[in-house]
Design a protein around this motif. Sequence first.
Motif, PDB file in Angstrom:
ATOM      1  N   ALA A 471      91.522  57.478  83.935  1.00 51.40           N
ATOM      2  CA  ALA A 471      91.207  56.193  83.318  1.00 51.40           C
ATOM      3  C   ALA A 471      90.987  56.352  81.817  1.00 51.40           C
ATOM      4  O   ALA A 471      91.443  55.525  81.015  1.00 51.40           O
ATOM      5  N   ALA A 472      90.304  57.426  81.420  1.00 52.84           N
ATOM      6  CA  ALA A 472      90.070  57.672  79.998  1.00 52.84           C
ATOM      7  C   ALA A 472      91.380  57.968  79.271  1.00 52.84           C
ATOM      8  O   ALA A 472      91.624  57.461  78.168  1.00 52.84           O
ATOM      9  N   ARG A 473      92.248  58.787  79.881  1.00 49.69           N
ATOM     10  CA  ARG A 473      93.533  59.111  79.260  1.00 49.69           C
ATOM     11  C   ARG A 473      94.409  57.868  79.137  1.00 49.69           C
ATOM     12  O   ARG A 473      95.078  57.664  78.124  1.00 49.69           O
ATOM     13  N   ASP A 474      94.410  57.035  80.161  1.00 47.68           N
ATOM     14  CA  ASP A 474      95.229  55.827  80.114  1.00 47.68           C
ATOM     15  C   ASP A 474      94.811  54.916  78.967  1.00 47.68           C
ATOM     16  O   ASP A 474      95.648  54.240  78.357  1.00 47.68           O
ATOM     17  N   LEU A 475      93.530  54.889  78.666  1.00 48.32           N
ATOM     18  CA  LEU A 475      93.042  54.018  77.601  1.00 48.32           C
ATOM     19  C   LEU A 475      93.065  54.700  76.234  1.00 48.32           C
ATOM     20  O   LEU A 475      92.545  54.145  75.257  1.00 48.32           O
ATOM     21  N   GLY A 476      93.647  55.892  76.140  1.00 46.68           N
ATOM     22  CA  GLY A 476      93.910  56.500  74.840  1.00 46.68           C
ATOM     23  C   GLY A 476      93.008  57.623  74.416  1.00 46.68           C
ATOM     24  O   GLY A 476      93.133  58.112  73.286  1.00 46.68           O
ATOM     25  N   ILE A 477      92.086  58.084  75.264  1.00 44.14           N
ATOM     26  CA  ILE A 477      91.224  59.210  74.892  1.00 44.14           C
ATOM     27  C   ILE A 477      92.055  60.489  74.932  1.00 44.14           C
ATOM     28  O   ILE A 477      92.628  60.838  75.974  1.00 44.14           O
ATOM     29  N   THR A 478      92.113  61.196  73.825  1.00 45.46           N
ATOM     30  CA  THR A 478      92.932  62.412  73.730  1.00 45.46           C
ATOM     31  C   THR A 478      92.114  63.683  73.623  1.00 45.46           C
ATOM     32  O   THR A 478      92.657  64.768  73.784  1.00 45.46           O
ATOM     33  N   THR A 479      90.831  63.579  73.332  1.00 44.31           N
ATOM     34  CA  THR A 479      90.003  64.776  73.188  1.00 44.31           C
ATOM     35  C   THR A 479      89.781  65.428  74.553  1.00 44.31           C
ATOM     36  O   THR A 479      89.899  64.771  75.592  1.00 44.31           O
ATOM     37  N   PRO A 480      89.449  66.720  74.583  1.00 40.66           N
ATOM     38  CA  PRO A 480      89.240  67.405  75.870  1.00 40.66           C
ATOM     39  C   PRO A 480      88.109  66.766  76.682  1.00 40.66           C
ATOM     40  O   PRO A 480      87.079  66.374  76.139  1.00 40.66           O
ATOM     41  N   SER A 492      81.337  64.743  77.300  1.00 39.84           N
ATOM     42  CA  SER A 492      82.523  65.221  76.589  1.00 39.84           C
ATOM     43  C   SER A 492      82.665  64.447  75.280  1.00 39.84           C
ATOM     44  O   SER A 492      82.420  63.237  75.223  1.00 39.84           O
ATOM     45  N   GLU A 493      83.075  65.145  74.228  1.00 34.64           N
ATOM     46  CA  GLU A 493      83.071  64.557  72.888  1.00 34.64           C
ATOM     47  C   GLU A 493      84.297  63.684  72.641  1.00 34.64           C
ATOM     48  O   GLU A 493      85.388  63.963  73.143  1.00 34.64           O
ATOM     49  N   VAL A 494      84.104  62.642  71.837  1.00 32.08           N
ATOM     50  CA  VAL A 494      85.182  61.739  71.443  1.00 32.08           C
ATOM     51  C   VAL A 494      84.953  61.344  69.984  1.00 32.08           C
ATOM     52  O   VAL A 494      83.907  61.622  69.400  1.00 32.08           O
ATOM     53  N   THR A 495      85.951  60.677  69.398  1.00 33.37           N
ATOM     54  CA  THR A 495      85.779  60.093  68.063  1.00 33.37           C
ATOM     55  C   THR A 495      85.506  58.603  68.207  1.00 33.37           C
ATOM     56  O   THR A 495      85.896  57.967  69.194  1.00 33.37           O
ATOM     57  N   LEU A 496      84.845  58.053  67.224  1.00 37.70           N
ATOM     58  CA  LEU A 496      84.540  56.621  67.252  1.00 37.70           C
ATOM     59  C   LEU A 496      85.821  55.795  67.250  1.00 37.70           C
ATOM     60  O   LEU A 496      85.898  54.769  67.946  1.00 37.70           O
TER      61      LEU A 496
END
Length: 709
Positions: A471-480, A492-496
Amino acid sequence: MSTVPPLRPDRYDPDRDDRPRLWPERGAAADAYPALRSGAFDDWRDEPEPEQEPRRRFPWGRWIVRGTALGVVLLVVAVIWLAFTAPLSQSLKPPTPPSITLTAADGTPIARRGAVIGAPVDAARLPAHVREAFMAIEDRRFYSHWGIDPRGILRAAWANVGSGGVRQGGSTITQQLAKNAFLDSDRTAARKIREVMIAFWLEAWLTKDEILSRYLSNVYFGDNVYGLTAAAKHYFGRTPDKMNIGQAAMLAGLVKAPSRLAPTSNLKGARAREMLVVAAMEDAGFLTAAEARAVQPQRVLPKKAGALPAGTYFADWVLPAAREAAGEVSSESTVRTTLDPRLQRAAEQAIRGSGLGRAQAAIVAMHPDGRVVAMVGGRDYAKSPFNRATQAKRQPGSTFKLFVYLAAMRAGMTPDSTVDDSPVEIAGWKPKNDDGRYLGPISLARAFARSSNVAAARLTQEVGVRNVIKAARDLGITTPIANEATIGLGTSEVTLLELTAAYAAIAEGRYPVVPRGLDRTDEKNWYQQLTGGQKAMPADVRANMLRLLGSSIRGTGRQAVLSVDAWGKTGTSQQERDGWFIGFAGDLVVGVWVGNDDSSPNPGLHGGGLPAQIWRGFMQNALRIAPVAVAAPEEVIDPNLIDNLGEQIDGIGTDAIGAAQDQLEGLGLDLRQNEDGSIVVGPRRGPPPDDRRNEDRGEADEGPPDEEF
């Protein structure tokens, strides 16, 4: 009878005698020849010994022809080499990367990156005193030499020997053009040889006026300004053909040390150099003594107070895409971005007036389709250009629960489905709710509104970690993203920027939403459209997610409530290091982050506090809406009425109790359930809801050990 040595016919010299000369071999006995004894050849004995055969001469002529042919071949090879490594068109290109001016969506310039490069000039059309100013100080015999000036080289060498160092240079204008346009700035002998070769080549292919035109169009004049046109406008506010003698002399004087002599920062030095050029013009015969005395020290325009900045947080982020969009350019280009100046000012104002203390903050605002309209990456770009909106990767806390509940909605659940909000242990990990309250079976809508940690952990276990990650990948999250149950609490870390774009996918109803700073987007080929294009979110799934986000903004996100419909989610990372609020209203999706650069704890920081307040302040300004009306002062409630209310509420189900508690908080009341099941309603004990520990605060405290950032 003695043997007579054979006679040598080769001793015959037809040039000296018409009779054959027959001489014996050297060393033969004279008496072996009767004719010699009789004196028949006495008249020949007095003649000198014949000369030896002359040596063969070296064929100089043949080798001269060969050497000439080899030189011609080498010259052809050199010309071909120069044609590929130093084409003539190179001398018209700027010596630095082209300048790009970024404009906002309304065309207002917002930033300029790169040098200011003027339009090319035609030396033949310039006033004589403009050309002569540069020739007097740089190359007096420009129109008479063939690319190099032996007299100038000897003069410079003599001056340098006398001064004990390198004080003068012997390079001609042609050599300077060759160096500026084709070569680097090292001082090796090989570079100097190439410079001379290119100078000869330029002289062979271009006229003198063409060489001077290229030189004046490319030379550096300080203040990041290249070319005579840009320099005349920058320093004097006029075109080169309108410059007087003093202005031309000042610009010609800058060529020697443009950074040090730029008149905007060193007017005294620039004026002294100007008068030196005027004296050189008089010495070269370009000016009379009277004309030279009439030249006055020049004034220059002050630096513009409103000059475009070289960089901003948004400009730094969008520049790579802007350069790609500009393509191959040889002068300044302008690229229109998606930035909205009004919204950008609103974002900066929201950060300035937030009372951050020593903490940092970042804001990203975009339309649901990904067009970024405002970006603030920190409190002060001049002090720290590090963009915390695009470069910093931090733990998102409960804002990551968006993907847990999205996976649940995809699995067929609804906001009315129930989840057990009671303590749980998963592989030795025991998540806890921050307020210490566990309500048992509750609806997903209530669990999401109060940001229950144990409910999120149970849902992650039920739908599967892989589905949450998907679900996170589908919505564009690319970080590990770690493959473990704790990700539901945002470990898990993400950017704003990418997290805000993920929320934009819910607002848009399509995913993924790719944030962009340019209006124009390149068309994708058919393969990319089939494999990497956007997908529509099922209507029922989107409606359920909107319902959850709406309940959250009335729960842990109460500080972000607007006078219009809004949706959002709070988040707080471990030990109150990061506070988040991400939500949308109207046509804007906005993300806010607050924290310290060193990831140190921020006592009292939680997503439902300062980040939500910053979000609300920005949205009210951006959407031009009035603040939420302040409730009327609370009336004093009769204690007997409170007791009666408690008796009436006793026995109601746990989920209803929680809902009633939220409503009673607005009246200044607390609702508590005792161990025996009885319910007590009374005046609130402790600080009001806005000041107490937010239920969302410290959501990831029960995760794995803290990581180093």
